[in-house]
Design a protein around this motif. Structure first.
Motif, mmCIF file in Angstrom:
data_model
loop_
_atom_site.group_PDB
_atom_site.id
_atom_site.type_symbol
_atom_site.label_atom_id
_atom_site.label_comp_id
_atom_site.label_asym_id
_atom_site.label_seq_id
_atom_site.Cartn_x
_atom_site.Cartn_y
_atom_site.Cartn_z
ATOM 1 N N LYS A 1 -11.408 15.771 28.022
ATOM 2 C CA LYS A 1 -12.151 16.608 28.953
ATOM 3 C C LYS A 1 -11.420 17.904 29.274
ATOM 4 O O LYS A 1 -12.038 18.937 29.493
ATOM 5 C CB LYS A 1 -12.422 15.827 30.241
ATOM 6 N N LYS A 2 -10.077 17.859 29.317
ATOM 7 C CA LYS A 2 -9.321 19.047 29.689
ATOM 8 C C LYS A 2 -9.436 20.143 28.632
ATOM 9 O O LYS A 2 -9.362 21.323 28.929
ATOM 10 C CB LYS A 2 -7.850 18.688 29.908
ATOM 11 N N HIS A 3 -9.596 19.743 27.387
ATOM 12 C CA HIS A 3 -9.674 20.689 26.269
ATOM 13 C C HIS A 3 -10.747 20.207 25.289
ATOM 14 O O HIS A 3 -10.434 19.684 24.217
ATOM 15 C CB HIS A 3 -8.325 20.805 25.548
ATOM 16 N N PRO A 4 -12.030 20.375 25.609
ATOM 17 C CA PRO A 4 -13.093 19.833 24.754
ATOM 18 C C PRO A 4 -13.133 20.455 23.359
ATOM 19 O O PRO A 4 -13.678 19.856 22.438
ATOM 20 C CB PRO A 4 -14.368 20.163 25.540
ATOM 21 N N GLU A 5 -12.518 21.642 23.195
ATOM 22 C CA GLU A 5 -12.546 22.305 21.895
ATOM 23 C C GLU A 5 -11.435 21.831 20.965
ATOM 24 O O GLU A 5 -11.389 22.211 19.791
ATOM 25 C CB GLU A 5 -12.444 23.827 22.086
ATOM 26 N N ILE A 6 -10.533 20.995 21.460
ATOM 27 C CA ILE A 6 -9.401 20.539 20.660
ATOM 28 C C ILE A 6 -9.856 19.544 19.600
ATOM 29 O O ILE A 6 -10.586 18.598 19.880
ATOM 30 C CB ILE A 6 -8.327 19.895 21.560
ATOM 31 N N LEU B 1 -1.547 5.089 19.060
ATOM 32 C CA LEU B 1 -2.449 4.272 18.243
ATOM 33 C C LEU B 1 -3.898 4.447 18.684
ATOM 34 O O LEU B 1 -4.810 4.507 17.851
ATOM 35 C CB LEU B 1 -2.045 2.804 18.324
ATOM 36 N N LYS B 2 -4.116 4.564 19.989
ATOM 37 C CA LYS B 2 -5.465 4.796 20.496
ATOM 38 C C LYS B 2 -5.959 6.199 20.140
ATOM 39 O O LYS B 2 -7.110 6.388 19.745
ATOM 40 C CB LYS B 2 -5.502 4.596 22.014
ATOM 41 N N LEU B 3 -5.063 7.181 20.288
ATOM 42 C CA LEU B 3 -5.443 8.562 19.975
ATOM 43 C C LEU B 3 -5.759 8.722 18.489
ATOM 44 O O LEU B 3 -6.624 9.525 18.116
ATOM 45 C CB LEU B 3 -4.312 9.518 20.367
ATOM 46 N N ILE C 1 11.769 4.426 21.994
ATOM 47 C CA ILE C 1 10.378 4.858 22.149
ATOM 48 C C ILE C 1 9.700 3.869 23.096
ATOM 49 O O ILE C 1 9.545 2.696 22.747
ATOM 50 C CB ILE C 1 9.612 4.867 20.811
ATOM 51 N N PRO C 2 9.281 4.311 24.273
ATOM 52 C CA PRO C 2 8.560 3.402 25.172
ATOM 53 C C PRO C 2 7.286 2.880 24.510
ATOM 54 O O PRO C 2 6.545 3.645 23.885
ATOM 55 C CB PRO C 2 8.235 4.285 26.376
ATOM 56 N N GLN C 3 7.054 1.589 24.651
ATOM 57 C CA GLN C 3 5.902 0.973 23.994
ATOM 58 C C GLN C 3 4.588 1.601 24.440
ATOM 59 O O GLN C 3 3.651 1.728 23.650
ATOM 60 C CB GLN C 3 5.890 -0.530 24.270
ATOM 61 N N GLU C 4 4.507 2.027 25.702
ATOM 62 C CA GLU C 4 3.248 2.597 26.188
ATOM 63 C C GLU C 4 2.897 3.892 25.454
ATOM 64 O O GLU C 4 1.721 4.211 25.280
ATOM 65 C CB GLU C 4 3.287 2.824 27.697
ATOM 66 N N ARG C 5 3.898 4.617 24.989
ATOM 67 C CA ARG C 5 3.614 5.839 24.230
ATOM 68 C C ARG C 5 3.107 5.489 22.830
ATOM 69 O O ARG C 5 2.208 6.148 22.311
ATOM 70 C CB ARG C 5 4.862 6.723 24.155
ATOM 71 N N LEU C 6 3.689 4.464 22.241
ATOM 72 C CA LEU C 6 3.198 4.027 20.934
ATOM 73 C C LEU C 6 1.756 3.519 21.048
ATOM 74 O O LEU C 6 0.922 3.833 20.190
ATOM 75 C CB LEU C 6 4.093 2.921 20.373
ATOM 76 N N ASP C 7 1.478 2.767 22.076
ATOM 77 C CA ASP C 7 0.118 2.264 22.283
ATOM 78 C C ASP C 7 -0.858 3.422 22.455
ATOM 79 O O ASP C 7 -1.987 3.377 21.923
ATOM 80 C CB ASP C 7 0.069 1.353 23.515
ATOM 81 N N ILE D 1 1.361 10.124 29.177
ATOM 82 C CA ILE D 1 0.464 9.042 29.584
ATOM 83 C C ILE D 1 -0.534 9.540 30.620
ATOM 84 O O ILE D 1 -1.734 9.288 30.527
ATOM 85 C CB ILE D 1 1.274 7.861 30.151
ATOM 86 N N ASN D 2 -0.028 10.287 31.598
ATOM 87 C CA ASN D 2 -0.891 10.777 32.661
ATOM 88 C C ASN D 2 -1.925 11.786 32.154
ATOM 89 O O ASN D 2 -3.049 11.847 32.645
ATOM 90 C CB ASN D 2 -0.055 11.419 33.773
ATOM 91 N N PHE D 3 -1.537 12.593 31.177
ATOM 92 C CA PHE D 3 -2.443 13.603 30.644
ATOM 93 C C PHE D 3 -3.701 12.951 30.056
ATOM 94 O O PHE D 3 -4.818 13.419 30.282
ATOM 95 C CB PHE D 3 -1.747 14.440 29.576
ATOM 96 N N PHE D 4 -3.503 11.897 29.310
ATOM 97 C CA PHE D 4 -4.642 11.275 28.624
ATOM 98 C C PHE D 4 -5.351 10.219 29.477
ATOM 99 O O PHE D 4 -6.515 9.920 29.226
ATOM 100 C CB PHE D 4 -4.180 10.655 27.296
#
Length: 209
Positions: A2-7, A101-103, A92-98, A203-206
């Protein structure tokens, strides 16, 4: 997004964006080995030609190790130099890897890092260990690594090469980095940027992807 719909695609720095690093760990190992009068040389080494040359592939690993020995006037073993050099790589924190993978399900992902062959061997091992089996080679569409490209951030040339290789319009790319100078370099060629200024920033950005 939503922050950058053109990306249309995402570009990530490595250190302190995906992979936590702590230079103090390397500094402390060197301080413990060196006499007090040489301690001032430690932080200066990080911006020395030897370090920069390794990151642009101008010298190889053997040349770097010899450069370290010469710089500190110390007869250190290759393995110890590598151990000290790699000690700044935390994890590498696991939450960033997760999150990645979603992105990956929604966007092409790219890595753009000022790095070197000694560090990146460890980086690859950790990615392989912590990701699902076989996921590492497919996670990023391309790895833009300074020591392979012969270019470093924040020089404009490396960003132009990234955009050219990807074949995308700069304004369709969103680049995440923890150093403002690197973001400014990217912005000069039209790439959109986001500053990673604390461990949870990505994490917070997404949010909930």
């Amino acid at each position: 997004m939503k922050k950058h719909p053109e990306i249309q695609l995402l570009i990530f720095d490595l250190g302190n964006v995906i992979y936590d690093i702590d230079y103090q760990r390397t500094f402390d190992k060197l301080y413990a080995k060196l006499p007090t009068e040489k301690h001032a040389m430690v932080k200066e080494f990080m911006v020395s030609p030897i370090h920069m040359d390794l990151e642009t592939g101008t010298i190889d690993e053997a040349g770097f190790r010899n450069g370290v020995r010469e710089y500190f006037s110390a007869d250190w073993e290759d393995d110890w130099i590598d151990e000290v050099w790699n000690s700044l790589l935390v994890d590498i924190p696991q939450e960033r890897l997760d999150l990645l993978l979603k992105l990956k399900e929604k966007y092409p992902l790219y890595m753009l890092s000022n790095t070197n062959s000694i560090h990146f061997k460890i980086v690859e091992q950790v990615f392989k260990q912590k990701l699902p089996a076989g996921a590492w080679p497919q996670l990023f569409d391309h790895l833009f690594l300074s020591h392979e490209m012969g270019l470093r951030k924040p020089g404009e040339a490396i960003y132009r090469e990234v955009v050219k290789t990807i074949g995308a319009k700069p304004e369709s790319c969103l680049f995440f980095d923890d150093l403002k100078a690197n973001l400014l370099g990217a912005e000069k060629v039209g790439i959109k940027t986001f500053h990673i200024d604390h461990p949870k920033a990505l994490i917070n950005f997404f949010g909930n992807v």
